[in-house]
Design a protein around this motif. Structure first.
Motif, mmCIF file in Angstrom:
data_model
loop_
_atom_site.group_PDB
_atom_site.id
_atom_site.type_symbol
_atom_site.label_atom_id
_atom_site.label_comp_id
_atom_site.label_asym_id
_atom_site.label_seq_id
_atom_site.Cartn_x
_atom_site.Cartn_y
_atom_site.Cartn_z
ATOM 1 N N GLU A 17 0.888 -0.897 0.441
ATOM 2 C CA GLU A 17 0.038 0.155 0.259
ATOM 3 C C GLU A 17 0.902 1.462 0.011
ATOM 4 O OE1 GLU A 17 -2.966 1.183 0.328
ATOM 5 O OE2 GLU A 17 -4.310 -1.680 0.348
ATOM 6 N N THR A 18 0.395 2.225 -0.704
ATOM 7 C CA THR A 18 0.931 3.629 -0.567
ATOM 8 C C THR A 18 -0.270 4.374 -0.174
ATOM 9 O OG1 THR A 18 2.310 2.752 -2.547
ATOM 10 C CG2 THR A 18 2.305 5.492 -2.285
ATOM 11 N N ILE A 19 1.332 5.245 0.880
ATOM 12 C CA ILE A 19 -0.322 6.648 1.203
ATOM 13 C C ILE A 19 0.399 7.920 1.229
ATOM 14 C CG2 ILE A 19 -0.639 7.359 4.003
ATOM 15 C CD1 ILE A 19 -0.962 4.272 4.246
ATOM 16 N N PRO A 20 0.244 8.690 -0.245
ATOM 17 C CA PRO A 20 1.643 9.837 -0.343
ATOM 18 C C PRO A 20 1.175 10.973 0.911
ATOM 19 C CG PRO A 20 -0.824 9.187 -1.166
ATOM 20 C CD PRO A 20 -1.054 8.398 -0.523
ATOM 21 N N PHE A 21 0.514 10.598 1.701
ATOM 22 C CA PHE A 21 0.702 11.983 2.451
ATOM 23 C C PHE A 21 1.468 11.852 4.149
ATOM 24 C CE2 PHE A 21 -3.528 9.501 2.528
ATOM 25 C CZ PHE A 21 -3.430 9.819 4.226
ATOM 26 N N GLU A 22 1.779 12.648 5.258
ATOM 27 C CA GLU A 22 2.012 12.335 6.537
ATOM 28 C C GLU A 22 0.836 11.905 7.446
ATOM 29 O OE1 GLU A 22 5.386 15.183 8.030
ATOM 30 O OE2 GLU A 22 3.134 15.485 9.176
ATOM 31 N N LEU A 23 1.110 11.125 7.579
ATOM 32 C CA LEU A 23 -0.036 10.664 8.639
ATOM 33 C C LEU A 23 -0.061 10.746 9.996
ATOM 34 C CD1 LEU A 23 0.669 6.402 8.139
ATOM 35 C CD2 LEU A 23 -1.412 8.113 7.140
ATOM 36 N N THR A 24 -1.164 11.563 10.390
ATOM 37 C CA THR A 24 -1.122 12.397 11.496
ATOM 38 C C THR A 24 -2.378 11.516 12.897
ATOM 39 O OG1 THR A 24 -1.230 14.185 10.334
ATOM 40 C CG2 THR A 24 -1.957 14.160 13.078
ATOM 41 N N LEU A 25 -1.374 11.029 14.024
ATOM 42 C CA LEU A 25 -1.957 10.299 15.040
ATOM 43 C C LEU A 25 -2.674 10.483 15.674
ATOM 44 C CD1 LEU A 25 -0.135 7.297 14.462
ATOM 45 C CD2 LEU A 25 -2.361 7.709 12.641
ATOM 46 N N VAL A 26 -3.356 10.686 16.807
ATOM 47 C CA VAL A 26 -3.595 10.831 17.795
ATOM 48 C C VAL A 26 -3.950 9.773 18.598
ATOM 49 C CG1 VAL A 26 -4.424 13.299 17.634
ATOM 50 C CG2 VAL A 26 -5.871 10.906 17.934
ATOM 51 N N GLY A 27 -4.055 9.432 19.854
ATOM 52 C CA GLY A 27 -3.476 8.677 21.514
ATOM 53 C C GLY A 27 -3.059 8.566 22.691
ATOM 54 N N LYS A 28 -2.130 7.473 22.679
ATOM 55 C CA LYS A 28 -2.433 7.623 24.149
ATOM 56 C C LYS A 28 -0.851 6.502 24.136
ATOM 57 C CE LYS A 28 -5.189 9.852 27.462
ATOM 58 N NZ LYS A 28 -4.653 10.735 27.582
ATOM 59 N N GLY A 29 0.343 6.667 24.690
ATOM 60 C CA GLY A 29 1.874 5.818 24.125
ATOM 61 C C GLY A 29 1.498 5.178 26.189
ATOM 62 N N TYR A 30 2.167 4.078 25.735
ATOM 63 C CA TYR A 30 2.399 3.147 27.050
ATOM 64 C C TYR A 30 3.366 2.117 26.713
ATOM 65 C CZ TYR A 30 -2.586 4.059 27.208
ATOM 66 O OH TYR A 30 -3.529 4.242 27.887
ATOM 67 N N ARG A 31 4.528 2.516 27.877
ATOM 68 C CA ARG A 31 6.111 2.215 27.986
ATOM 69 C C ARG A 31 5.460 0.781 28.407
ATOM 70 N NH1 ARG A 31 9.077 4.530 26.665
ATOM 71 N NH2 ARG A 31 11.416 5.017 27.088
ATOM 72 N N THR A 106 3.426 12.198 14.562
ATOM 73 C CA THR A 106 3.005 11.565 12.818
ATOM 74 C C THR A 106 4.700 11.215 12.126
ATOM 75 O OG1 THR A 106 2.752 14.448 13.637
ATOM 76 C CG2 THR A 106 3.816 13.582 10.974
ATOM 77 N N ILE A 107 3.628 10.439 11.434
ATOM 78 C CA ILE A 107 4.867 9.658 10.966
ATOM 79 C C ILE A 107 4.587 9.496 9.249
ATOM 80 C CG2 ILE A 107 5.099 6.492 9.987
ATOM 81 C CD1 ILE A 107 3.235 6.002 12.119
ATOM 82 N N SER A 108 5.622 9.329 8.396
ATOM 83 C CA SER A 108 6.522 10.154 7.166
ATOM 84 C C SER A 108 6.841 8.834 6.556
ATOM 85 C CB SER A 108 6.882 11.309 7.366
ATOM 86 O OG SER A 108 6.910 12.464 8.022
ATOM 87 N N HIS A 109 5.682 7.617 6.018
ATOM 88 C CA HIS A 109 6.705 7.348 5.234
ATOM 89 C C HIS A 109 5.483 6.241 4.108
ATOM 90 C CE1 HIS A 109 9.202 4.207 3.629
ATOM 91 N NE2 HIS A 109 8.428 2.826 3.716
ATOM 92 N N ASP A 110 5.050 5.980 2.893
ATOM 93 C CA ASP A 110 4.433 6.162 1.705
ATOM 94 C C ASP A 110 4.805 4.932 1.300
ATOM 95 O OD1 ASP A 110 7.288 5.916 0.308
ATOM 96 O OD2 ASP A 110 6.150 6.643 -1.331
#
Length: 165
Positions: A17-31, A106-110
């Protein structure tokens, strides 16, 4: 386009799959301790269901859909090769708006190899899929994608890849 990759007796279905734009995510991070991840992560999702985070993420995920990576997302660390003793597991959704009580990522990979069935995908990714494929891991995190109950497949592992030279 789905592709079957065969190595020996092992057969893995995947698609690119190709995602030609920056992915912006919201949520919570846990170690999470790497050697306990397969036990810890399901309990994080169970806790998110109890405390309402999961429903809040579900509500956000349908507000502005714009690509095939829609659903509840589990982002595994900062890099697809998780080699540290612990990493941050980010539970979230793709969302471009502001949410005051959540973290942003933010993840910038296509280019992504998308493998159905997360449990099997993790078991075969490093030992079978990568060595037999024409791809290598990119320096971005893998993303577990959990779809609504009526979606097929129910979940997929999105692996950031680049072509081998």
């Amino acid at each position: 386009m789905s592709i079957n990759l065969t190595k020996g007796d092992a057969k893995m279905e995947y698609k690119i799959e190709t995602i030609p734009f920056e992915l912006t995510l919201v949520g919570k991070g846990y170690r999470v301790k790497t050697n306990e991840a397969f036990q810890t992560i399901p309990s994080l999702w169970a806790h998110a269901e109890k405390n309402g985070l999961m429903q809040q993420l579900i509500d956000l995920s349908w507000e502005q859909p714009k690509c095939t990576l829609e659903g509840l997302l589990g982002v595994c660390g900062r890099d697809a090769t998780i080699t540290d003793e612990e990493f941050v597991y980010f539970m979230g959704v793709r969302y471009d708006g502001e949410v005051s009580n959540m973290e942003r990522m933010t993840i910038s990979h296509d280019t992504w190899a998308v493998i159905p069935n997360i449990d099997e995908a993790w078991q075969q990714l490093y030992s079978q899929w990568l060595p037999a494929s024409q791809y290598k891991l990119a320096h971005f995190p893998c993303i577990e994608c959990y779809y609504p109950p009526t979606h097929h497949p129910e979940n997929e592992l999105w692996v950031p890849v680049i072509m081998k030279l």
